[in-house]
Design a protein around this motif. Structure first.
Motif, mmCIF file in Angstrom:
data_model
loop_
_atom_site.group_PDB
_atom_site.id
_atom_site.type_symbol
_atom_site.label_atom_id
_atom_site.label_comp_id
_atom_site.label_asym_id
_atom_site.label_seq_id
_atom_site.Cartn_x
_atom_site.Cartn_y
_atom_site.Cartn_z
ATOM 1 N N GLU A 157 0.824 -1.203 0.000
ATOM 2 C CA GLU A 157 0.000 0.000 0.000
ATOM 3 C C GLU A 157 0.863 1.260 0.000
ATOM 4 O O GLU A 157 2.023 1.242 0.414
ATOM 5 C CB GLU A 157 -0.926 0.025 1.212
ATOM 6 C CG GLU A 157 -0.214 0.253 2.541
ATOM 7 C CD GLU A 157 -1.169 0.507 3.693
ATOM 8 O OE1 GLU A 157 -1.678 1.639 3.799
ATOM 9 O OE2 GLU A 157 -1.415 -0.446 4.477
ATOM 10 N N LYS A 158 0.297 2.364 -0.482
ATOM 11 C CA LYS A 158 0.964 3.655 -0.424
ATOM 12 C C LYS A 158 0.622 4.304 0.920
ATOM 13 O O LYS A 158 -0.553 4.464 1.260
ATOM 14 C CB LYS A 158 0.502 4.553 -1.569
ATOM 15 C CG LYS A 158 0.863 4.014 -2.953
ATOM 16 C CD LYS A 158 2.366 3.902 -3.139
ATOM 17 C CE LYS A 158 2.728 3.427 -4.546
ATOM 18 N NZ LYS A 158 4.195 3.258 -4.711
ATOM 19 N N ALA A 160 2.245 6.864 4.513
ATOM 20 C CA ALA A 160 3.168 7.867 5.030
ATOM 21 C C ALA A 160 3.514 7.537 6.476
ATOM 22 O O ALA A 160 2.650 7.099 7.253
ATOM 23 C CB ALA A 160 2.548 9.260 4.958
ATOM 24 N N LEU A 219 -1.674 7.144 2.222
ATOM 25 C CA LEU A 219 -1.187 8.340 1.536
ATOM 26 C C LEU A 219 -2.273 9.405 1.407
ATOM 27 O O LEU A 219 -1.998 10.604 1.532
ATOM 28 C CB LEU A 219 -0.667 7.945 0.150
ATOM 29 C CG LEU A 219 0.236 8.955 -0.567
ATOM 30 C CD1 LEU A 219 1.515 9.199 0.227
ATOM 31 C CD2 LEU A 219 0.559 8.460 -1.974
ATOM 32 N N ASP A 220 -3.501 8.991 1.170
ATOM 33 C CA ASP A 220 -4.585 9.950 0.966
ATOM 34 C C ASP A 220 -5.014 10.653 2.251
ATOM 35 O O ASP A 220 -5.746 11.646 2.187
ATOM 36 C CB ASP A 220 -5.805 9.251 0.351
ATOM 37 C CG ASP A 220 -5.554 8.775 -1.077
ATOM 38 O OD1 ASP A 220 -4.636 9.312 -1.721
ATOM 39 O OD2 ASP A 220 -6.277 7.863 -1.533
ATOM 40 N N THR A 274 7.160 9.118 2.671
ATOM 41 C CA THR A 274 6.162 8.291 1.997
ATOM 42 C C THR A 274 6.852 7.372 0.984
ATOM 43 O O THR A 274 8.010 7.588 0.618
ATOM 44 C CB THR A 274 5.119 9.147 1.250
ATOM 45 O OG1 THR A 274 5.655 9.578 -0.013
ATOM 46 C CG2 THR A 274 4.710 10.356 2.060
ATOM 47 N N ASN A 275 6.112 6.368 0.548
ATOM 48 C CA ASN A 275 6.601 5.508 -0.537
ATOM 49 C C ASN A 275 5.908 5.856 -1.850
ATOM 50 O O ASN A 275 5.772 5.019 -2.727
ATOM 51 C CB ASN A 275 6.405 4.025 -0.190
ATOM 52 C CG ASN A 275 4.944 3.660 0.041
ATOM 53 O OD1 ASN A 275 4.076 4.534 0.145
ATOM 54 N ND2 ASN A 275 4.669 2.376 0.128
ATOM 55 N N GLU A 276 5.498 7.124 -1.960
ATOM 56 C CA GLU A 276 4.832 7.576 -3.184
ATOM 57 C C GLU A 276 5.798 7.591 -4.363
ATOM 58 O O GLU A 276 5.438 7.219 -5.484
ATOM 59 C CB GLU A 276 4.246 8.972 -2.971
ATOM 60 C CG GLU A 276 3.497 9.510 -4.185
ATOM 61 C CD GLU A 276 2.887 10.873 -3.933
ATOM 62 O OE1 GLU A 276 2.032 11.288 -4.748
ATOM 63 O OE2 GLU A 276 3.256 11.530 -2.930
ATOM 64 N N HIS A 277 7.039 8.022 -4.136
ATOM 65 C CA HIS A 277 8.009 8.181 -5.223
ATOM 66 C C HIS A 277 9.192 7.223 -5.133
ATOM 67 O O HIS A 277 10.089 7.283 -5.959
ATOM 68 C CB HIS A 277 8.546 9.617 -5.245
ATOM 69 C CG HIS A 277 7.484 10.652 -5.402
ATOM 70 N ND1 HIS A 277 6.653 10.711 -6.501
ATOM 71 C CD2 HIS A 277 7.110 11.678 -4.583
ATOM 72 C CE1 HIS A 277 5.820 11.724 -6.367
ATOM 73 N NE2 HIS A 277 6.077 12.320 -5.219
ATOM 74 N N SER A 279 10.649 3.129 -3.420
ATOM 75 C CA SER A 279 10.316 1.848 -2.814
ATOM 76 C C SER A 279 11.261 1.577 -1.656
ATOM 77 O O SER A 279 12.444 1.920 -1.695
ATOM 78 C CB SER A 279 10.422 0.717 -3.839
ATOM 79 O OG SER A 279 9.495 0.896 -4.887
ATOM 80 N N ARG A 309 10.038 14.672 -0.625
ATOM 81 C CA ARG A 309 9.585 14.440 -1.993
ATOM 82 C C ARG A 309 10.690 13.853 -2.878
ATOM 83 O O ARG A 309 10.512 13.741 -4.089
ATOM 84 C CB ARG A 309 9.081 15.752 -2.619
ATOM 85 C CG ARG A 309 7.816 16.278 -1.967
ATOM 86 C CD ARG A 309 7.397 17.589 -2.625
ATOM 87 N NE ARG A 309 6.156 18.069 -2.089
ATOM 88 C CZ ARG A 309 4.943 17.737 -2.542
ATOM 89 N NH1 ARG A 309 4.850 16.884 -3.552
ATOM 90 N NH2 ARG A 309 3.855 18.228 -2.013
ATOM 91 N N HIS A 311 13.086 11.269 -4.835
ATOM 92 C CA HIS A 311 12.804 10.023 -5.542
ATOM 93 C C HIS A 311 13.862 8.965 -5.283
ATOM 94 O O HIS A 311 13.811 7.890 -5.854
ATOM 95 C CB HIS A 311 12.690 10.269 -7.056
ATOM 96 C CG HIS A 311 11.464 11.024 -7.431
ATOM 97 N ND1 HIS A 311 10.516 10.531 -8.300
ATOM 98 C CD2 HIS A 311 11.006 12.240 -7.031
ATOM 99 C CE1 HIS A 311 9.540 11.423 -8.442
ATOM 100 N NE2 HIS A 311 9.821 12.462 -7.682
#
Length: 333
Positions: A157-158, A160, A219-220, A274-277, A279, A309, A311
């Motif tokens: 899952e994404k 934070a 994340l949301d 976060t793991n948004e950008h 792994s 933010r 990467h």
């Protein structure tokens, strides 16, 4: 902090077994009876009991529903649940069904009083050993924090990880005393638990120690959680200072060398990873980055949250030197 209790849930309206009452009395734990599942969930969510003992005598639906609700909720799963059955109905297996629902231990009428007491004691001991809840806040400690992050990594899952830390807390402790310092820690824990729960039911809140907390959220959800936590904290923290300090917006303190300086009122810094950008393969990677981002957040004045933010290609030093656009694009002051 309210005294700890042993909460007894019996949808059938029966008193707890004698061995349970004796066990609680020996440990100075008041037994609080509840016959409504909603009342149980509210009590457990409001202040963690030492244990929840449920009457799992058939019919089982109400008892199993409460057990599942407690164990499926990240905020309450740390509470040990002990099920007991005074008999067995046709076609029912209270022990197996209770364990499937998440119960930590099962007692029944076939066990001796000595074995029941030993099982009760071991259930509470396992909870203290495995969860390591903080004695002031009763929030899960580092073992559970790592476990929750690891589980989220496995599911893909994404999410934070939000590392929260009070600014100028030591100076407050020195001026107002550790009792008032503990009160602030407790209030912050309640703000985190209640706000994060309200905005993100699947989130997790843990207490690393001292004035350091972590919450993990989808994340949301994390931005709203951070904004609301800071908002509520900012409204309440001033009330813990004297009117003179509050009006001044600071107080006069001394550093380790005995030199005087102005100490601002406490603020809250939150570093977010976060793991948004990128792994992650191990919780230690996230822990290191969250610590970096928390340190970066503390370079700002006022209460704030900053989000990493990057990467993954930038240097670790980038967290401390990146522009607002790159590292702290989301913040509240």
């Amino acid at each position: 902090m309210p005294p700890r209790i042993l909460l007894h849930f019996t949808p059938h309206g029966r008193p707890p077994p004698g061995v349970v009452s004796e066990f609680a009395a020996e440990r100075g734990l008041p037994v609080v009876d509840a016959t409504d599942g909603r009342d149980v969930l509210e009590r457990v969510g409001r202040s963690y009991p030492a244990a929840l003992v449920i009457d799992a005598t058939p019919p089982l639906d109400a008892a199993l529903a409460v057990c599942r609700a407690i164990k499926d909720e990240a905020f309450t799963s740390v509470v040990p649940v002990i099920a007991y059955a005074t008999g067995q109905g046709e076609g029912d297996d209270p022990a197996a069904l209770s364990l499937e629902a998440g119960a930590d231990e099962v007692l029944n009428h076939k066990l001796s009083e000595r074995e029941c007491a030993l099982r009760l004691r071991m259930a509470l001991r396992r909870a203290e050993r495995d969860v390591s809840v903080h004695p002031t806040t009763l929030l899960p400690g580092t073992v559970q924090i790592e476990r929750d992050i690891g589980r989220r990594l496995l599911t893909g899952e994404k999410f934070a990880v939000c590392y929260c830390d009070l600014d100028h807390f030591k100076e407050f402790n020195d001026r107002y005393g550790y009792n008032n310092g503990d009160r602030v820690i407790l209030i912050l824990s309640r703000i985190l638990r209640d706000v994060v729960r309200a905005h993100s039911p699947t989130a997790f809140v843990g207490h690393i120690g001292g004035d350091d907390f972590i919450f993990n959220a989808p994340l949301d959800d994390f931005r709203k959680c951070c904004e609301e936590v800071i908002s509520v904290f900012s409204e309440l923290i001033d009330l813990h200072y004297t009117p003179e300090d509050r009006e001044r917006g600071s107080f006069f303190g001394k550093d380790r060398r005995g030199e005087g300086y102005e100490v601002p009122l406490m603020t809250l810094s939150i570093g977010v990873v976060t793991n948004e950008h990128r792994s992650f393969v191990h919780t230690a990677q996230i822990s290191q980055l969250a610590t970096e981002m928390k340190a970066y957040a503390k370079t700002f004045s006022g209460s704030i949250y900053v989000v990493d933010r990057r990467h993954g290609g930038e240097s670790a030093l980038a967290a401390a030197t990146a522009s607002d656009e790159n590292a702290s694009g989301d913040h509240t002051q």
